[in-house]
Design a protein around this motif. Structure first.
Motif, PDB file in Angstrom:
ATOM      1  N   ASP A 293       0.752   4.085  18.903  1.00  0.00           N
ATOM      2  CA  ASP A 293       0.173   2.797  18.529  1.00  0.00           C
ATOM      3  C   ASP A 293      -1.124   2.606  19.280  1.00  0.00           C
ATOM      4  O   ASP A 293      -1.375   3.236  20.302  1.00  0.00           O
ATOM      5  CB  ASP A 293       1.156   1.665  18.858  1.00  0.00           C
ATOM      6  CG  ASP A 293       0.970   0.470  17.934  1.00  0.00           C
ATOM      7  OD1 ASP A 293       1.868  -0.383  17.899  1.00  0.00           O
ATOM      8  OD2 ASP A 293      -0.071   0.387  17.250  1.00  0.00           O
ATOM      9  N   GLY A 294      -1.952   1.692  18.764  1.00  0.00           N
ATOM     10  CA  GLY A 294      -3.170   1.354  19.469  1.00  0.00           C
ATOM     11  C   GLY A 294      -2.846   0.418  20.622  1.00  0.00           C
ATOM     12  O   GLY A 294      -1.730  -0.081  20.747  1.00  0.00           O
ATOM     13  N   SER A 295      -3.856   0.151  21.458  1.00  0.00           N
ATOM     14  CA  SER A 295      -3.601  -0.726  22.602  1.00  0.00           C
ATOM     15  C   SER A 295      -3.250  -2.128  22.149  1.00  0.00           C
ATOM     16  O   SER A 295      -2.600  -2.876  22.875  1.00  0.00           O
ATOM     17  CB  SER A 295      -4.812  -0.762  23.526  1.00  0.00           C
ATOM     18  OG  SER A 295      -5.957  -1.133  22.786  1.00  0.00           O
ATOM     19  N   GLY A 296      -3.649  -2.482  20.926  1.00  0.00           N
ATOM     20  CA  GLY A 296      -3.292  -3.800  20.399  1.00  0.00           C
ATOM     21  C   GLY A 296      -1.805  -3.973  20.222  1.00  0.00           C
ATOM     22  O   GLY A 296      -1.313  -5.086  20.082  1.00  0.00           O
ATOM     23  N   GLY A 297      -1.065  -2.860  20.242  1.00  0.00           N
ATOM     24  CA  GLY A 297       0.371  -2.953  20.065  1.00  0.00           C
ATOM     25  C   GLY A 297       1.128  -3.252  21.337  1.00  0.00           C
ATOM     26  O   GLY A 297       2.310  -3.598  21.309  1.00  0.00           O
ATOM     27  N   VAL A 298       0.439  -3.132  22.491  1.00  0.00           N
ATOM     28  CA  VAL A 298       1.157  -3.284  23.763  1.00  0.00           C
ATOM     29  C   VAL A 298       1.805  -4.663  23.873  1.00  0.00           C
ATOM     30  O   VAL A 298       2.994  -4.785  24.201  1.00  0.00           O
ATOM     31  CB  VAL A 298       0.204  -3.029  24.945  1.00  0.00           C
ATOM     32  CG1 VAL A 298       0.858  -3.392  26.258  1.00  0.00           C
ATOM     33  CG2 VAL A 298      -0.215  -1.580  24.969  1.00  0.00           C
ATOM     34  N   LYS A 299       1.032  -5.710  23.560  1.00  0.00           N
ATOM     35  CA  LYS A 299       1.607  -7.055  23.699  1.00  0.00           C
ATOM     36  C   LYS A 299       2.737  -7.305  22.712  1.00  0.00           C
ATOM     37  O   LYS A 299       3.819  -7.736  23.093  1.00  0.00           O
ATOM     38  CB  LYS A 299       0.517  -8.117  23.573  1.00  0.00           C
ATOM     39  CG  LYS A 299       1.073  -9.527  23.770  1.00  0.00           C
ATOM     40  CD  LYS A 299      -0.024 -10.563  23.876  1.00  0.00           C
ATOM     41  CE  LYS A 299       0.429 -11.911  24.353  1.00  0.00           C
ATOM     42  NZ  LYS A 299       1.704 -12.386  23.906  1.00  0.00           N
ATOM     43  N   LEU A 386       0.915 -10.026  34.071  1.00  0.00           N
ATOM     44  CA  LEU A 386       1.003  -8.927  33.114  1.00  0.00           C
ATOM     45  C   LEU A 386       2.442  -8.500  32.899  1.00  0.00           C
ATOM     46  O   LEU A 386       3.246  -8.512  33.820  1.00  0.00           O
ATOM     47  CB  LEU A 386       0.208  -7.720  33.629  1.00  0.00           C
ATOM     48  CG  LEU A 386      -1.260  -7.968  33.886  1.00  0.00           C
ATOM     49  CD1 LEU A 386      -1.922  -6.694  34.347  1.00  0.00           C
ATOM     50  CD2 LEU A 386      -1.938  -8.458  32.632  1.00  0.00           C
ATOM     51  N   SER A 387       2.752  -8.086  31.662  1.00  0.00           N
ATOM     52  CA  SER A 387       4.108  -7.602  31.394  1.00  0.00           C
ATOM     53  C   SER A 387       4.251  -6.189  31.957  1.00  0.00           C
ATOM     54  O   SER A 387       3.268  -5.507  32.212  1.00  0.00           O
ATOM     55  CB  SER A 387       4.363  -7.571  29.887  1.00  0.00           C
ATOM     56  OG  SER A 387       3.634  -6.511  29.307  1.00  0.00           O
ATOM     57  N   ASP A 388       5.513  -5.761  32.122  1.00  0.00           N
ATOM     58  CA  ASP A 388       5.762  -4.411  32.656  1.00  0.00           C
ATOM     59  C   ASP A 388       5.069  -3.355  31.816  1.00  0.00           C
ATOM     60  O   ASP A 388       4.494  -2.401  32.344  1.00  0.00           O
ATOM     61  CB  ASP A 388       7.265  -4.114  32.645  1.00  0.00           C
ATOM     62  CG  ASP A 388       7.970  -4.895  33.727  1.00  0.00           C
ATOM     63  OD1 ASP A 388       9.196  -5.089  33.599  1.00  0.00           O
ATOM     64  OD2 ASP A 388       7.299  -5.302  34.686  1.00  0.00           O
TER      65      ASP A 388
END
Lengths: 444, 294
Positions: A293-299, A386-388
């Motif tokens: 996934d792209g970094s946009g998927g992290v959240k 920040l989330s883990d």
């Protein structure tokens, strides 16, 4: 009443109904107006700007949250300004912008995609901002290096970036790997291919992907593979017209690698009929061992994944496969803020000022504290927010090299998207696709 | 007194027709003429338009992608004629026979999908076809046919068939209505005479009702061809033309050329091409189907 009067009245009523219907269906604003208290300043001219974008207020990604907060703050500080916002879903937004660009009537300011710039410049819709940028050195130097390159044409800058996205990140579930007897994540191509075979044999989906939109396979998976076959120099040569061709072995071998994975059943069966959000379900349900996934998927992943899955998730990139940049991760600013060339000077001054606020360190701080990746330095921020998963992602970034993302012209991209889909279902070969792409590139 | 209802004054006629015709001109005819104009240009949106004469048309004729989408449209037409009109015909015969109870309910239920938006139908069916949570696979599991389970919308060979089903399902009701109306207009005496002669039920349907319906059938086929040539919404939502281009139709090919590839001139050419091909197919269907001379 005479017959002619009845007829006349009927026509009038019908015309009014039609006109009213026209008003009702025109516009299509989904957001109301954001006005601030503008009664106290009769002397200063009231400026109303129009903005169109895809930054939703609910389910927002980090830059969207930052956008709305920064705009609210700006309006508070500048009570003579108000903004008419029109927010659309991402794909609908792109379609609408194309239509507006075709008719030559862009909103005052908007979200500008890097691949649109050449077209907009050719059609005289946007103008360079170099003078303004150079006049504000503190703000200019706060941007991370290279973030303006996606929005620069012939040395002239047309858009202000607000985030950097890395496109090819790999999330894997280490408990599944251990269950299948793979104690260490693959460190070379042989191990990776063997891992895919083992995972599939044990009944797991090796890599889940959602390519209904057509772009996913290219942007998230193929560009990562390309980095493992093509050096940064080759990519720069492609970007700046230095003689690299899509029929070069770097590109063709990357295509072949993707085809090999598809032939090994590395992907989920429904890869072409689900999108990039639905694909996450396979990973969340512990059916898939890896997800890209792209970094946009992290959240979103952080927010929606079950706790046990998050606990077992490791964030990394593709292992080294051939040559290229072994730990490369293509990064792009991708989107920026832009404005229409035809706004009048007072509006222009306000827009430039606003875009500066939307990309400065305050805005970046909101982005990073919401698990995003801003384009400019946020200064000190509260790391505990920040989330883990974001912390894992940021740690991964420290070990990877950000590489340029090649921005092909839209016509070539379209052929690439459908071509990759065709290639993985066996309807075309890597060599044929490379030839078709090179021809399309030379024609544009 | 001469009845003004049956022969209204010319001015009345014109004034009542004007709004409708005006809207139609504005929304359908004028854009068509504009598209014809744009098809002779190379235009990427914005101010610059470059006249290229027939170059776009030449490109269209040799564009294998376009002819592939045309093949998909033709597949859809055949499926619609056979399944949609065929099913509507059978259902209309049933609905007008004496054997069926609760005719009103049947009519409503069959017609209801026609009032839904095509986008809604597309999303609904994409959920039905979903591999993990779709009703279709759930049902197959229920009756023990697990071997048939697969990701329906990922299959490039069968995809045109799967993608036609929502279209057929949605518009069967309209053809049903047309046929029912047509059957109801058959003079009762003919059917009674047939009953007396011993022809009833299926035989009656085949030898009497259907031949009398022939003109309506021709009309229905024409409507099916016209509708299927411009189909867009369902397929756009279901598969977006995929996998690859297996379910791409002409309308979507035009859309991609204009909104994704910035080729507005060429996509106008595609639209004009669609118009010419639709007219050709309709004229062909009228020639091929024998005219009824009772």
């Amino acid at each position: 009443m005479r017959r002619s009067k009845i007829v006349l009245i009927t026509i009038l009523v019908l015309s009014m109904v039609l006109a009213a219907g026209g008003f009702l269906f025109a516009g299509g604003k989904q957001e109301g107006e954001m006005k601030s208290d503008d009664q106290a300043q009769p002397a200063e001219k009231h400026i109303t700007l129009t903005f169109t974008g895809y930054f939703m207020k609910e389910n927002a990604e980090a830059p969207a949250i930052a956008f709305h907060k920064s705009v609210a703050k700006y309006l508070e500080e500048h009570p003579n300004v108000s903004i008419d916002e029109e927010i659309l879903a991402h794909d609908a937004y792109e379609t609408k912008m194309m239509a507006m660009a075709a008719s030559g009537e862009l909103p005052d300011f908007f979200q500008l995609k890097s691949t649109w710039i050449k077209n907009f410049v050719d059609n005289d819709l946007i103008e360079p901002m170099n003078d303004y940028i150079d006049a504000h050195p503190a703000w200019k130097n706060n941007f991370y290096p290279g973030t303006f390159s996606d929005f620069t044409l012939d040395g002239k800058i047309y858009g202000i970036p607000y985030q950097i996205a890395t496109v090819s990140n790999l999330f894997y579930n280490k408990s599944i790997f251990e269950e299948c007897g793979i104690s260490k994540f693959p460190t070379n191509r042989e191990e990776f291919i063997s891992a895919i075979k083992t995972l599939r044999a044990k009944g797991f989906i090796p890599i889940t992907a959602g390519n209904k939109g057509g772009w996913f396979l290219d942007v998230v998976i193929f560009r990562g593979i390309l980095d493992r076959y093509a050096s940064i120099d080759w990519k720069n040569s492609m970007i700046h017209g230095g003689g690299a061709k899509l029929t070069d072995p770097e590109f063709v071998n990357a295509l072949k690698e993707l085809k090999t994975w598809a032939d090994l059943n590395a992907f989920n069966e429904d890869i072409n009929s689900i999108d990039y959000m639905q694909m996450r379900n396979h990973y969340f349900n512990r059916k898939a061992a890896m997800m890209m996934d792209g970094s946009g998927g992290v959240k979103p992943i952080s927010d929606s994944a079950p706790q046990e899955i998050l606990k077992d998730t490791v964030v990394t990139t593709l292992p080294p496969l051939a040559g290229g940049t072994p730990n490369g991760n293509p990064a792009t600013a991708g989107w920026s803020y832009g404005y229409s060339k035809n706004v009048d000077p007072d509006k222009k001054a306000v827009i430039l000022d606003l875009m500066k606020a939307l990309s400065g360190s305050d805005n970046s701080r909101i982005i990073v504290e919401n698990n995003g990746l801003p384009a400019s330095n946020p200064g000190n921020y509260d790391k505990s927010k920040l989330s883990d998963l974001t912390v894992k992602y940021n740690e991964m970034l420290d070990h990877t090299v950000m590489t340029p993302l090649i921005n092909f012209p839209p016509a070539v991209l379209q052929v690439l998207y459908s071509g990759l889909q065709e290639m993985i279902i066996g309807q075309t070969t890597p060599e044929a696709l490379a030839e078709k792409l090179q021809k399309e590139l030379e024609n544009s | 007194m001469r009845s003004k209802l049956l022969r209204p004054r010319k001015s009345t006629l014109i004034s009542l027709l004007t709004p409708g015709v005006g809207v139609y001109l504005f929304v359908a005819i004028i854009p068509l003429l504009l598209a014809l104009r744009y098809s002779f240009f190379k235009w990427s949106g914005g101010k610059k338009m470059q006249f290229v004469g027939f170059a776009n048309f030449l490109r269209l004729v040799t564009d294998s992608d376009f002819w592939f989408t045309f093949k998909n449209n033709v597949t859809l037409i055949v499926l619609c004629i056979v399944l949609q009109i065929g099913l509507a015909l059978v259902l209309s015969l049933l609905l007008t026979s004496k054997a069926l109870k609760f005719k009103g309910v049947h009519r409503t239920v069959i017609f209801f999908p026609a009032v839904l938006s095509p986008v809604v139908v597309g999303i609904l069916w994409s959920l039905i076809y979903n591999k993990d949570i779709g009703i279709l696979n759930w049902f197959l599991r229920l009756v023990g046919l697990q071997s048939l389970i697969r990701p329906w919308l990922d299959d490039p060979k069968g995809i045109m068939f799967f993608v036609s089903l929502p279209v057929i399902w949605q518009y069967v009701g309209i053809y049903l209505m047309i046929f029912v109306a047509s059957i109801s207009s058959i003079p009762v005496e003919i059917l009674e005479a047939a009953e007396i002669d011993g022809v009833s039920g299926i035989k009656q349907a085949f030898h009497i009702t259907i031949p009398l319906l022939f003109d309506t059938l021709k009309l229905a086929i024409m409507l099916a061809i016209a509708g299927s040539m411009k189909i867009f919404d369902h397929i756009f939502v279901l598969t977006g033309g995929g996998p690859g281009k297996s379910s791409m139709v002409m309308a979507q090919y035009a859309y991609i050329n204009s909104f994704k590839m910035f080729r507005f001139g060429y996509s106008s050419t595609i639209s004009i091409g669609m118009l010419i091909l639709s007219l050709a197919l309709i004229l062909l269907s009228r020639k091929l189907l024998p005219s009824t001379d009772i």
